[in-house]
Design an enzyme around this catalytic site. Sequence first.
Site, mmCIF file in Angstrom:
data_model
loop_
_atom_site.group_PDB
_atom_site.id
_atom_site.type_symbol
_atom_site.label_atom_id
_atom_site.label_comp_id
_atom_site.label_asym_id
_atom_site.label_seq_id
_atom_site.Cartn_x
_atom_site.Cartn_y
_atom_site.Cartn_z
ATOM 1 N N GLY A 145 0.822 -1.206 0.000
ATOM 2 C CA GLY A 145 0.000 0.000 0.000
ATOM 3 C C GLY A 145 0.853 1.251 0.000
ATOM 4 N N SER A 146 0.323 2.312 0.580
ATOM 5 C CA SER A 146 0.980 3.620 0.507
ATOM 6 C C SER A 146 2.140 3.719 1.485
ATOM 7 C CB SER A 146 -0.030 4.725 0.811
ATOM 8 O OG SER A 146 -0.380 4.736 2.180
ATOM 9 N N GLU A 184 5.641 -3.491 0.727
ATOM 10 C CA GLU A 184 5.745 -3.192 -0.706
ATOM 11 C C GLU A 184 4.969 -1.899 -0.900
ATOM 12 O OE1 GLU A 184 5.558 -2.248 -4.047
ATOM 13 O OE2 GLU A 184 3.894 -3.645 -4.314
ATOM 14 N N LEU A 185 5.715 -0.804 -1.028
ATOM 15 C CA LEU A 185 5.105 0.517 -0.985
ATOM 16 C C LEU A 185 5.086 1.155 -2.372
ATOM 17 C CD1 LEU A 185 6.770 1.630 2.374
ATOM 18 C CD2 LEU A 185 4.568 0.504 2.023
ATOM 19 N N CYS A 227 2.158 0.763 -8.718
ATOM 20 C CA CYS A 227 3.396 1.332 -8.175
ATOM 21 C C CYS A 227 4.541 1.263 -9.166
ATOM 22 C CB CYS A 227 3.764 0.648 -6.865
ATOM 23 S SG CYS A 227 3.742 -1.140 -6.938
ATOM 24 N N GLU A 265 4.563 10.042 -5.878
ATOM 25 C CA GLU A 265 3.884 9.010 -6.668
ATOM 26 C C GLU A 265 2.512 9.542 -7.085
ATOM 27 O OE1 GLU A 265 3.006 4.255 -6.393
ATOM 28 O OE2 GLU A 265 2.627 5.447 -4.600
#
Length: 476
Positions: A224-225, A244-245, A282, A376
């Site tokens: 996520g963020s 996992e950003l 992402c 992002e």
Amino acid sequence: MDMTPFYLAGRPVHGEVEVIVRHPYDGAAVGRTTFATPAQVEAAIVAATRAPQSLPAHRRAAALDHVSKRLQERNDEVARLITAENGKPLKWARAEAARAVSVFRWAAEEARRFAGDLQRLDTDPAGDGRMALVTRVPKGPVLGISPFNFPLNLVAHKIAPAIAAGAPIVLKPAPATPLSALLLGELLAETDLPEGMFSVLPLPNDRTAELVKDPRLPVVSFTGSGPVGGLIQDSVPRKHVTLELGGNAAVVICADWSADDDLAHAAKRIAVFSNYQAGQSCIAVQRVYVHDAVHDRFAAQLVEEVRALVTGDPSDEATDVGPLITEDAAQRVEAWVDEAVAAGARVLAGGKRDGTSYPPTILMNVPAGAKVLAEEVFGPVLVVQRVADDAAAFEAVNDSAYGLQAGVFTHDVRTAFAAHRTLRVGGVIVGDVPSYRADQMPYGGTKGSGVGREGLRSAMDDYTEPRVLVLTGIAL
């Protein structure tokens, strides 16, 4: 519209607070489920702690094979469910459904070969007659937290490696997109996995912190963020946390990538993969650094390819780019683009929001520090920048708070190795966009893009720890 159950310790149940899932494109209700109650969450955690500590590999593999087979059988239904709750075009939903088939198949294979290592210890005199068996055992139950943008495949990347490694898992899907995760729960419930091996619990985000902090869930796997990932990591410093950003994935077009066919190929790939999930990936292409020698030719082709993308109703087979997940998300993208334009950026394509939809947009001459360059975007926005040489391009790629993946279009193997050596990212994709991912390879990033790696075997290693058995008096 039937109420979809969620899965508590492998059994379908209902909670108390109703959740209506709506289509991002037109707001129509597409499904109903419920949030798990605090008592149900407690029951799921207790069941996970009581699940068998050792499950034979053949049972784990058989369950994973079953899910892979059933996903393949229900492929069209699964794809349409993804489109309904997430809003991604049907062509991309089908690709996601197919990837999930592969993820579970690969996990079944990994479950069968997750056997450990045998080591001779007689390499020193003190080890005469000794041998070590090094196996990996689950650290304990896993808490998996998945995002909305890949509501099936990123759930698969939590659940499949956990089951393959024999680790019980409690999965919290994104509140906006729980239905695909619940369908996976339905398929898992068809297997003979023991009670407690999996739970899929829809929860509002404001109830996640207490779940993260629960000491009975020693592993937290979050996708996520960045801000949320940082809060998770800071709140449980003694847990094993994998994150996992985000990213702002960059592409470099080198001077040797100069043939007409080369530039046309790069332009098409970048146009597609800056917009393929409405930019909500992402590793969607966000920044493109183009060598001065090919910049103008490439930019012209890129604009042509982006303008050719079809936007609109995601259930239309012809649609390439659908809506963002909410109108708030589209408004944020709009504000970031407007900010860049006000600071001097030039719009080459797109730039006008329509409800939850934002068109594929290309910006040039974006000033340093603009959000569309530094942060992002998570929307269909592409920034093209001119650079003097490869060294300047690599420096620009590294000038980022993120480091997930990068793409380098070059034919020169020396440049490819220079990129791999120089770029501070988790993966360098040569000859293609950074959006490429094989589900079995280690996947993750550096800096603000996270810690740990996804990919079946990599996640299994994160969920487990080594345990050593030393045998003495063995004639070798």
